[in-house]
Design an enzyme around this catalytic site. Structure first.
Site, PDB file in Angstrom:
ATOM      1  N   GLY A  10      -9.124  -8.601  11.166  1.00 10.62           N
ATOM      2  CA  GLY A  10      -9.844  -8.265   9.933  1.00 10.62           C
ATOM      3  C   GLY A  10      -9.621  -9.371   8.914  1.00 10.62           C
ATOM      4  CG  MET A  15      -5.654  -4.835   3.009  1.00 13.89           C
ATOM      5  SD  MET A  15      -4.366  -5.280   1.819  1.00 13.89           S
ATOM      6  CE  MET A  15      -3.047  -5.803   2.897  1.00 13.89           C
ATOM      7  CB  THR A 101      -6.627   0.206  10.755  1.00 14.28           C
ATOM      8  OG1 THR A 101      -6.587  -1.186  11.036  1.00 14.28           O
ATOM      9  CG2 THR A 101      -8.062   0.698  10.723  1.00 14.28           C
ATOM     10  CB  THR A 102      -6.480   4.283   6.603  1.00 13.12           C
ATOM     11  OG1 THR A 102      -7.551   3.680   5.865  1.00 13.12           O
ATOM     12  CG2 THR A 102      -5.142   3.742   6.111  1.00 13.12           C
ATOM     13  N   GLY A 125       0.030   4.337   6.979  1.00 18.54           N
ATOM     14  CA  GLY A 125      -1.098   4.411   6.054  1.00 18.54           C
ATOM     15  C   GLY A 125      -0.833   3.656   4.773  1.00 18.54           C
ATOM     16  CG  MET A 127       1.534  -1.734   5.677  1.00 18.97           C
ATOM     17  SD  MET A 127       2.579  -1.661   7.133  1.00 18.97           S
ATOM     18  CE  MET A 127       1.374  -1.366   8.418  1.00 18.97           C
ATOM     19  CG  HIS A 157      -8.130   4.213  -2.600  1.00 25.55           C
ATOM     20  ND1 HIS A 157      -7.569   5.451  -2.410  1.00 25.55           N
ATOM     21  CD2 HIS A 157      -7.214   3.309  -2.166  1.00 25.55           C
ATOM     22  CE1 HIS A 157      -6.361   5.312  -1.877  1.00 25.55           C
ATOM     23  NE2 HIS A 157      -6.120   4.015  -1.718  1.00 25.55           N
ATOM     24  CE  LYS A 161      -8.867   4.566   1.461  1.00 23.25           C
ATOM     25  NZ  LYS A 161      -8.615   3.689   2.624  1.00 23.25           N
ATOM     26  N   GLY A 167      -5.261   7.014   3.890  1.00 21.13           N
ATOM     27  CA  GLY A 167      -4.121   7.087   4.803  1.00 21.13           C
ATOM     28  C   GLY A 167      -2.844   7.447   4.070  1.00 21.13           C
ATOM     29  CB  THR A 168      -1.547   6.439   0.755  1.00 20.29           C
ATOM     30  OG1 THR A 168      -1.774   5.081   1.097  1.00 20.29           O
ATOM     31  CG2 THR A 168      -0.247   6.592  -0.007  1.00 20.29           C
TER      32      THR A 168
HETATM   33  N1  LIG Z   1      -1.720   0.621   5.365  1.00 17.21           N
HETATM   34  C1  LIG Z   1      -1.875  -0.032   4.204  1.00 17.21           C
HETATM   35  O1  LIG Z   1      -0.901  -0.366   3.500  1.00 17.21           O
HETATM   36  C2  LIG Z   1      -3.248  -0.405   3.786  1.00 17.21           C
HETATM   37  C3  LIG Z   1      -4.305  -0.103   4.590  1.00 17.21           C
HETATM   38  N2  LIG Z   1      -5.555  -0.528   4.285  1.00 17.21           N
HETATM   39  C4  LIG Z   1      -6.580  -0.243   5.280  1.00 17.21           C
HETATM   40  O2  LIG Z   1      -6.883  -1.461   5.952  1.00 17.21           O
HETATM   41  C5  LIG Z   1      -8.229  -1.421   6.405  1.00 17.21           C
HETATM   42  C6  LIG Z   1      -8.981  -2.647   5.899  1.00 17.21           C
HETATM   43  O3  LIG Z   1      -9.063  -2.583   4.489  1.00 17.21           O
HETATM   44  P1  LIG Z   1      -9.831  -3.707   3.659  1.00 17.21           P
HETATM   45  O4  LIG Z   1      -9.266  -5.049   3.979  1.00 17.21           O
HETATM   46  O5  LIG Z   1      -9.858  -3.253   2.262  1.00 17.21           O
HETATM   47  O6  LIG Z   1     -11.306  -3.567   4.288  1.00 17.21           O
HETATM   48  P2  LIG Z   1     -12.394  -4.686   4.540  1.00 17.21           P
HETATM   49  O7  LIG Z   1     -13.649  -3.971   4.929  1.00 17.21           O
HETATM   50  O8  LIG Z   1     -12.426  -5.631   3.386  1.00 17.21           O
HETATM   51  O9  LIG Z   1     -11.800  -5.509   5.776  1.00 17.21           O
HETATM   52  C7  LIG Z   1     -11.865  -5.092   7.110  1.00 17.21           C
HETATM   53  C8  LIG Z   1     -12.212  -6.326   7.901  1.00 17.21           C
HETATM   54  O10 LIG Z   1     -12.145  -6.061   9.300  1.00 17.21           O
HETATM   55  C9  LIG Z   1     -13.282  -6.670   9.884  1.00 17.21           C
HETATM   56  N3  LIG Z   1     -13.531  -6.159  11.216  1.00 17.21           N
HETATM   57  C10 LIG Z   1     -14.372  -5.171  11.613  1.00 17.21           C
HETATM   58  N4  LIG Z   1     -14.366  -5.057  12.950  1.00 17.21           N
HETATM   59  C11 LIG Z   1     -13.509  -5.995  13.419  1.00 17.21           C
HETATM   60  C12 LIG Z   1     -13.093  -6.406  14.726  1.00 17.21           C
HETATM   61  N5  LIG Z   1     -13.594  -5.820  15.814  1.00 17.21           N
HETATM   62  N6  LIG Z   1     -12.197  -7.406  14.841  1.00 17.21           N
HETATM   63  C13 LIG Z   1     -11.695  -8.007  13.752  1.00 17.21           C
HETATM   64  N7  LIG Z   1     -12.088  -7.702  12.492  1.00 17.21           N
HETATM   65  C14 LIG Z   1     -12.967  -6.699  12.331  1.00 17.21           C
HETATM   66  C15 LIG Z   1     -14.382  -6.408   8.884  1.00 17.21           C
HETATM   67  O11 LIG Z   1     -15.518  -7.194   9.070  1.00 17.21           O
HETATM   68  P3  LIG Z   1     -16.921  -6.697   8.373  1.00 17.21           P
HETATM   69  O12 LIG Z   1     -16.650  -6.411   6.937  1.00 17.21           O
HETATM   70  O13 LIG Z   1     -17.829  -7.862   8.529  1.00 17.21           O
HETATM   71  O14 LIG Z   1     -17.317  -5.486   9.133  1.00 17.21           O
HETATM   72  C16 LIG Z   1     -13.658  -6.793   7.604  1.00 17.21           C
HETATM   73  O15 LIG Z   1     -13.662  -8.188   7.386  1.00 17.21           O
HETATM   74  C17 LIG Z   1      -8.798  -0.080   5.909  1.00 17.21           C
HETATM   75  O16 LIG Z   1      -8.689   0.865   6.934  1.00 17.21           O
HETATM   76  C18 LIG Z   1      -7.886   0.265   4.749  1.00 17.21           C
HETATM   77  O17 LIG Z   1      -7.848   1.626   4.449  1.00 17.21           O
HETATM   78  C19 LIG Z   1      -5.824  -1.235   3.153  1.00 17.21           C
HETATM   79  C20 LIG Z   1      -4.821  -1.541   2.288  1.00 17.21           C
HETATM   80  C21 LIG Z   1      -3.444  -1.144   2.532  1.00 17.21           C
HETATM   81  O1  LIG Z   2      -8.506   1.000   1.604  1.00 16.85           O
HETATM   82  C1  LIG Z   2      -7.637   0.675   0.765  1.00 16.85           C
HETATM   83  O2  LIG Z   2      -7.895  -0.108  -0.158  1.00 16.85           O
HETATM   84  C2  LIG Z   2      -6.295   1.246   0.882  1.00 16.85           C
HETATM   85  N1  LIG Z   2      -6.028   1.931   1.941  1.00 16.85           N
HETATM   86  C3  LIG Z   2      -4.800   2.558   2.262  1.00 16.85           C
HETATM   87  C4  LIG Z   2      -4.983   4.049   2.315  1.00 16.85           C
HETATM   88  O3  LIG Z   2      -5.993   4.504   2.882  1.00 16.85           O
HETATM   89  O4  LIG Z   2      -4.133   4.779   1.822  1.00 16.85           O
HETATM   90  C5  LIG Z   2      -3.653   2.096   1.402  1.00 16.85           C
HETATM   91  C6  LIG Z   2      -3.996   1.758  -0.012  1.00 16.85           C
HETATM   92  O5  LIG Z   2      -4.018   2.924  -0.769  1.00 16.85           O
HETATM   93  C7  LIG Z   2      -5.273   0.948  -0.140  1.00 16.85           C
END
Ligand SMILES: NC(=O)C1=CN([C@@H]2O[C@H](COP(=O)(O)OP(=O)(O)OC[C@H]3O[C@@H](n4cnc5c(N)ncnc54)[C@H](OP(=O)(O)O)[C@@H]3O)[C@@H](O)[C@H]2O)C=CC1
Ligand SMILES: O=C(O)C1=N[C@H](C(=O)O)C[C@H](O)C1
Length: 272
Positions: A10, A15, A101-102, A125, A127, A157, A161, A167-168
């Site tokens: 991703g 992120m 990923t959530t 959910g 980090m 959020h 989103k 996830g949190t």
């Molecule tokens: N656990 C934690 O602490 C946190 C979790 N998250 C979670 O992380 C995830 C991503 O969040 P965020 O960065 O904001 O979302 P984004 O949509 O900005 O980023 C996700 C990325 O993954 C890409 N992607 C999709 N399919 C694939 C694949 N098969 N292989 C590789 N990359 C792929 C997307 O491409 P495209 O956009 O072109 O489809 C996009 O660039 C979410 O589920 C979010 O809830 C976020 C923040 C903190």
């Molecule tokens: O998608 C986000 O942005 C975030 N996703 C995570 C979640 O689903 O809890 C963590 C954070 O809150 C940001």
């Protein structure tokens, strides 16, 4: 000890970009790969240039097999479908999998658990240190207060989103359920609309707000008779998640196969 070779999945996402920066800023790790889906317009782009830094020689790629063959751990903040596929691929390649990923379904979680039987997997959910410590406090509060105090979890959020509850919020719901000794899936109330009738005793309620650029706000409310306790966390910068994920990747080194949480990484004991 040699530097740990990390891959980001991703990579062009919100992120993913934070992770490329965090890995560049961290000691003991080096970015060796950056994965995106095959149709991404960013394939072939240099990961350093993508985030406005000097070129680092790592081109964004959709070839997970080739990229994972040069890696020790994958940090994955992508999509549920991508994460499930990568769980199988990392297990096959013997590359630790750190999953942020959530929006994962029960089936997705089962697939990840199956991969963790033969691979080191850390999934959370959230980090950040702050949220994982909050989960400890929430579990303690839920245990001390009991189900007579109604538990409601409110999250907000940014408008991009795609999944709810966050996830949190689910992690915090699990903390309440664990503190009460109940199963979250049997007690969660996720949506209220119209004439719902009174609140069911023992419910763990969820409410999700979306708007603007909010990084991530979570509040757990324990509402008793004539008083209320509110335990909250506000994320101000996605760097907290990225730094936590890099710490988790470093922590996987030399671990036995299994499914671990950020509470394990942070040494927070039994917490989720
Ligand atoms: N656990 C934690 O602490 C946190 C979790 N998250 C979670 O992380 C995830 C991503 O969040 P965020 O960065 O904001 O979302 P984004 O949509 O900005 O980023 C996700 C990325 O993954 C890409 N992607 C999709 N399919 C694939 C694949 N098969 N292989 C590789 N990359 C792929 C997307 O491409 P495209 O956009 O072109 O489809 C996009 O660039 C979410 O589920 C979010 O809830 C976020 C923040 C903190
Ligand atoms: O998608 C986000 O942005 C975030 N996703 C995570 C979640 O689903 O809890 C963590 C954070 O809150 C940001």
């Amino acid at each position: 000890m040699s530097e740990m070779r990390l891959v980001v999945a991703g990579a062009a996402g919100r992120m993913g970009r934070m992770l490329i920066a965090a890995i560049g800023d961290s000691l003991g790790v080096t970015l060796t790969g950056a994965l995106e889906y095959s149709g991404s317009p960013h394939i072939g782009e240099d990961a350093g240039l993508l985030i406005g830094r000097p070129a680092n020689g790592v081109a964004l790629s959709a070839d997970a097999g080739a990229v994972l063959s040069q890696a020790d751990a994958l940090i994955d903040f992508s999509s549920p479908a991508a994460t499930v596929a990568l769980a199988a691929q990392t297990a096959q390649a013997g590359v630790a999998h750190v999953i942020g990923t959530t929006g994962l379904t029960g089936g997705d979680l089962a697939a990840i658990a199956a991969a963790a039987e033969r691979n080191v997997v850390v999934r959370s959910g959230n980090m950040s240190l702050g949220v994982n410590l909050l989960a400890v406090l929430v579990e303690r509060a839920a245990k001390a207060l009991g189900p007579a105090w109604d538990a409601e979890i409110v999250e907000m959020h940014h408008k991009m989103k795609v999944d709810a509850p966050s996830g949190t919020a689910l992690l915090l719901g699990e903390a309440v359920a664990h503190g009460r000794g109940v199963d979250l899936s049997e007690r969660s109330a996720r949506a209220r609309d119209g004439v719902t009738g009174p609140r069911q005793a023992g419910d763990i309620g969820f409410a999700a707000l979306r708007g603007g650029t909010v990084v991530g706000d979570h509040m757990v409310i324990f509402a008793g008779a004539g008083e209320r306790i509110e335990l909250a966390h506000r994320a101000e910068d996605r760097g907290i998640f990225a730094r936590g994920a890099v710490a988790a990747a470093l922590w996987t080194r030399g671990r036995a196969a299994g499914l671990y949480s950020m509470a394990d990484v942070l040494g927070l004991g039994e917490a989720l």
